[in-house]
Design a protein around this motif. Structure first.
Motif, short mmCIF file in Angstrom:
data_model
loop_
_atom_site.label_atom_id
_atom_site.label_comp_id
_atom_site.label_asym_id
_atom_site.label_seq_id
_atom_site.Cartn_x
_atom_site.Cartn_y
_atom_site.Cartn_z
N ARG A 375 67.45 -7.73 -52.74
CA ARG A 375 67.47 -6.27 -52.65
C ARG A 375 66.92 -5.74 -51.32
NH1 ARG A 375 65.33 -2.96 -57.53
NH2 ARG A 375 66.56 -1.47 -56.35
N ARG A 377 66.44 -4.13 -47.96
CA ARG A 377 67.21 -3.11 -47.25
C ARG A 377 66.77 -2.94 -45.80
NH1 ARG A 377 67.59 1.64 -51.91
NH2 ARG A 377 68.70 0.37 -53.45
N GLU A 404 72.46 -6.06 -49.17
CA GLU A 404 72.02 -4.67 -49.25
C GLU A 404 71.29 -4.20 -48.00
OE1 GLU A 404 70.19 -3.36 -52.84
OE2 GLU A 404 71.35 -4.70 -54.11
#
Length: 470
Positions: A375, A377, A404
């Protein structure tokens, strides 16, 4: 509204940053009688509003449902402040007032506060960077007993208000429902910290406390944390750049682990966090709700970094980890291996100027290949000049796994520059497989002419809105 490129809304009049003229403000005022349902007015970042506010406030009686008024950076004058004060009686439902970045308010806040009456419904009051004086601080203290519903008080970047903080702190007991208190860069001293600590016993609902960038409170925590531990609802604690001493760290090591609801902790730019013999970083394991930990520029040693790594194993909800400007991380990122494997929620990892080496990047790549950091970013690897071209090649070859990732920074230090190696081709190949990537920092990497042409072709052919900061 159409003229200004905005959509009409009967409840929300948002003219933020619309280059309004004085004539526009007058025209706007004439519209208010036709907007009886209006609940929010935002005129922020329109410098010509200053000196014309009276034309608007006299018509506020037509919008007595108004709850929100934002006037940030409007160059308000003393006359504007007076007009605003006089309007309080005709906007009885007002809950939010934001006057931030109006430097002329300094020394004149009493023109506003003396008009407030008991039972005022204001819940949010922001007066950031308004050049407030000690006298303004006293005026502010006086109104705390007439705004009992206050939930957010933001006085940040008013360097002279610290002189009256003891007076303000004494009256904070009158706003027991306060949830956010922002005193960032307010010129606080040790005695004002003591007064604030006394006030905390009355603020059981406090969720956010920011006393960052007050360098003169360093050394005062050892005598001023008696009530900090009682803030069982506190979710955000920001103490960055407070010059905490080793004695302070001894106390904070005992108090911070008791804040059972804490989600965000910022201790950055306090060198004694890393050198203190007291195990604060190790005790973060007792705060399983932590989502953000910022320990940038804290002078971490290998022992303190190891303690943090062990504690991080017990932080399953961690989303943001900032270890920038701690040289000991370089070559030792493997200590975080277990924590990064378990941190399934991590979204932001900052490792700027950490003296990273190729092995550290290989570790990150391996983690992603094993399905971890899925996840992520934002990844900041800037100012790590010791990474070899081979290290960048390995990293770029595995970069496509960060599906991501929206921001990546691999910039070099400002004092240096370096030719972009063969890894540049691997980088461009990986970027095509990163659908979320929007910003790529590559400052001070020197592109050859063929590489520059490849970048131009990439931007043209891929039709992606990626900002290459070269």
């Amino acid at each position: 509204m159409q003229k200004l490129g905005k959509k009409p809304n009967s409840k929300n009049l948002d003219l933020n940053n619309c280059a309004l003229s004085a004539a526009d403000v007058t025209e706007l005022a004439s519209l208010l009688p036709f907007l009886p349902e209006l609940e929010e007015i935002n005129l922020s970042w329109n410098s010509c509003v200053g000196g014309t506010l009276k034309a608007l406030t006299v018509h506020l009686r037509h919008v007595n449902l108004l709850k929100v008024l934002r006037l940030n950076n409007c160059r308000l004058t003393a006359e504007d402040v007076t007009s605003l004060g006089e309007a309080f009686e005709i906007v009885p439902q007002l809950e939010e007032l934001d006057l931030s970045w109006n430097s002329n308010i300094g020394g004149k806040l009493s023109l506003l506060t003396k008009k407030l009456r008991k039972g005022c419904k204001i819940k949010l009051l922001k007066i950031t960077d308004c050049n407030l004086t000690a006298k303004d601080g006293e005026s502010l203290a006086e109104i705390l007993n007439v705004i009992p519903n206050l939930e957010v008080l933001d006085l940040s970047i008013n360097k002279h208000i610290g002189c009256s903080m003891k007076v303000i702190a004494q009256d904070l007991k009158n706003v027991p429902g306060l949830k956010e208190l922002n005193l960032h860069m307010c010129g606080l001293k040790q005695d004002s910290l003591q007064g604030l600590d006394t006030a905390l016993q009355h603020l059981a609902e406090l969720r956010k406390l920011d006393i960052s960038c007050n360098k003169e409170i360093g050394g005062g925590f050892k005598d001023s944390t008696a009530h900090l531990a009682s803030l069982t609802n506190l979710e955000v604690l920001d103490l960055h750049q407070c010059c905490v001493t080793e004695e302070d760290m001894t106390v904070l090591s005992q108090v911070i682990p008791l804040l059972s609801s804490l989600q965000e902790l910022n201790l950055s730019s306090n060198k004694n966090v890393g050198v203190s013999s007291d195990p604060l970083l190790g005790r973060l394991r007792f705060l399983p709700k932590l989502k953000s930990v910022a320990i940038s520029n804290c002078g971490l040693h290998e022992d303190s970094f190891s303690s943090l790594a062990e504690a991080a194993l017990h932080l399953p909800e961690l989303e943001i980890l900032d270890l920038s400007w701690n040289k000991c991380v370089g070559g030792n990122l493997k200590l975080l291996w277990g924590a990064l494997k378990l941190a399934t929620e991590i979204q932001v990892l900052r490792l700027s100027s950490c003296n990273l080496v190729a092995e550290d990047l290989a570790l990150l790549t391996l983690l992603t290949q094993d399905g971890h950091l899925a996840r992520l970013r934002k990844l900041d690897l800037s100012y790590n000049n010791n990474i070899s071209d081979e290290g960048w090649v390995v990293f770029c070859q595995g970069l496509a796994v960060f599906k991501e990732l929206s921001e990546l920074d691999v910039s070099l230090r400002p004092s240096s520059c370096r030719d972009c190696g063969t890894w540049f081709s691997e980088l461009l190949a990986a970027v095509t497989k990163l659908p979320a990537l929007a910003e790529l920092g590559m400052q001070r990497w020197v592109l050859s002419e063929p590489q520059r042409k490849r970048l131009e072709s990439f931007n043209r052919d891929n039709k992606r809105n990626i900002r290459f900061d070269c």
